[in-house]
Enzyme design. Structure first.
Site, PDB file in Angstrom:
ATOM      1  N   LYS A  83       0.699  -1.357  -0.123  1.00 37.57           N
ATOM      2  CA  LYS A  83       0.174  -0.167  -0.037  1.00 37.57           C
ATOM      3  C   LYS A  83       0.677   1.244  -0.113  1.00 37.57           C
ATOM      4  CE  LYS A  83      -0.619  -0.330   5.040  1.00 37.57           C
ATOM      5  NZ  LYS A  83       0.098  -1.597   5.346  1.00 37.57           N
ATOM      6  N   HIS A  94       0.455  -4.066  15.179  1.00 35.11           N
ATOM      7  CA  HIS A  94       1.356  -2.736  14.529  1.00 35.11           C
ATOM      8  C   HIS A  94       1.213  -1.764  15.581  1.00 35.11           C
ATOM      9  CE1 HIS A  94       2.312   0.327  11.675  1.00 35.11           C
ATOM     10  NE2 HIS A  94       2.066  -0.577  10.650  1.00 35.11           N
ATOM     11  N   GLU A 153       6.508  -5.727   8.442  1.00 34.10           N
ATOM     12  CA  GLU A 153       5.642  -5.210   7.161  1.00 34.10           C
ATOM     13  C   GLU A 153       6.049  -3.753   6.878  1.00 34.10           C
ATOM     14  OE1 GLU A 153       1.738  -5.415   8.584  1.00 34.10           O
ATOM     15  OE2 GLU A 153       1.674  -7.510   8.372  1.00 34.10           O
TER      16      GLU A 153
END
Length: 374
Positions: free
Chosen positions: A16, A144, A221
């Site tokens: 993204k 996250h 990530e």
């Protein structure tokens, strides 16, 4: 990406942040995996030669059609954070390998995520039991700490919480083998917290809670970390206005320059409106100013009719002319991929450049397997 004695944290690039095909192809060539959030991202990554086992479908709230697409194309690893998501997955992809997205303390992040995604620690046992009742396989935990994390200790606490969930899962009979420590890593050198500081605290926490002997694979990530500094925006001055402000005690006047660029906050610089992790830009002239060249206060605008479209409200630059170019560094993450064509302005074209030395190194690495795959 992060090293810990005999183990490593394998990067699964967050598509993204910048979905440019050459970037995805290059990262795939050097062994990275990919964090995808939709069918469209999975389609793109697969079309560029990435194998399904190098993809984690890391969106905790997925459309059923997208889950079915993942199932049909061999993408097995996906996240969840609610009972309802488990029910959807049981209908659409009952052979999936699931990762429980844990909500962690992201209060030290400039852009917080746990308000939208992540299960509270106290609800994890119920969710794991529900997965067991649905005969679904849970293989690990993800989290996250938020974008623009300003305190590396947040990773340690999150890893500790994840360890608690691992223990719950193993007590229920799940074989827990994967820890996903998410993103939040800075992409430019002037951020208040360095990547090295984050890595040091992550490595200590992993050594304490997930040592190499436990057999758990660790992935992350990263998005901004890889691509922020990889792109420079070149914006053209398409219009200029000089504002003369008379002084009260004399007849002279101050000059303020207003420049209008062919890109702005509805285009490549949209993060100025919604991304506190990257809230300023510092344009500079493409041409090198003369040592004695005067500078003037400036306001720099984007091209659209909207007065919100302001790039810089107050800066100082040498006088520019229509047709001159301004450069803005660190424009690789969350820029072109979320730009619009508002007012009919086209998206900024992208030109890809790689040095011969870098290309030669990549070719050698692929030919002689110099890069250790994750």
């Amino acid at each position: 990406m992060l090293s810990l004695k005999n183990t490593s944290v394998c990067p699964f690039y967050a598509v993204k942040s910048n979905n440019s095909p050459p970037i995805i192809k290059m990262l795939g060539t050097v062994g990275a995996g990919f964090d995808c959030a939709s069918q469209g991202e999975i389609e793109q990554v697969l079309s560029l030669g990435v194998t399904p086992n190098k993809i984690i479908y890391a969106h905790p709230c997925k459309q059923e059609s997208h889950i079915r697409y993942a199932q049909a194309h061999g993408v097995q690893i996906m996240t969840f954070d609610s009972e309802e998501e488990l029910v959807k997955i049981s209908r659409c992809h009952d052979s999936a390998k699931l990762v429980l997205r844990l909500g962690v303390d992201d209060s030290k992040a400039l852009l917080r995520l746990s308000g939208k995604f992540g299960a509270k620690l106290g609800s994890c046992q119920h969710l794991l039991q529900r997965a067991q009742n649905l005969d679904l396989e849970v293989i690990g935990v993800s989290f996250h700490v938020g974008c623009g994390c300003t305190d590396s200790k947040a990773y340690r606490q999150a890893i500790s919480d994840a360890h608690c969930v691992f223990n719950i899962g193993e007590e229920l009979g799940f074989k827990m083998t994967l820890l996903d420590i998410g993103g939040g890593f800075p992409g430019q050198n002037d951020f208040k917290l360095t990547f090295e500081e984050i890595a040091a605290d992550i490595n200590k926490a992993l050594e304490e809670f997930f040592p190499p002997s436990c057999g758990v694979s660790v992935i992350a990530e990263p998005g901004r970390y890889y691509v922020t500094s990889a792109v420079t925006l070149a914006a053209n001055v398409i219009a200029k206005k000089v504002i003369m402000e008379e002084l009260t005690n004399c007849r002279t006047a101050n000059r303020t320059m207003m420049y209008y660029l062919n890109d702005g906050v509805y285009g490549s610089i949209s993060f100025l409106l919604h991304d506190p992790a990257q809230s300023t830009v510092s344009p500079y002239p493409h041409r090198k100013p003369k040592p004695d060249e005067p500078v003037y206060p400036c306001v720099i605008w984007g091209p659209t009719c909207d007065s919100v479209d302001v790039v810089v409200k107050n800066t100082f630059l040498p006088e520019l002319q229509v047709g001159d170019w301004l450069l803005i560094d660190n424009m690789g993450a969350y820029t072109h991929c979320i730009s619009t064509t508002f007012n009919g302005f086209r998206k900024t074209p992208i030109y890809y450049v790689m040095s011969r030395d870098t290309m030669h190194w990549i070719q050698l690495s692929c030919t002689h397997s110099l890069i250790k795959p994750c």
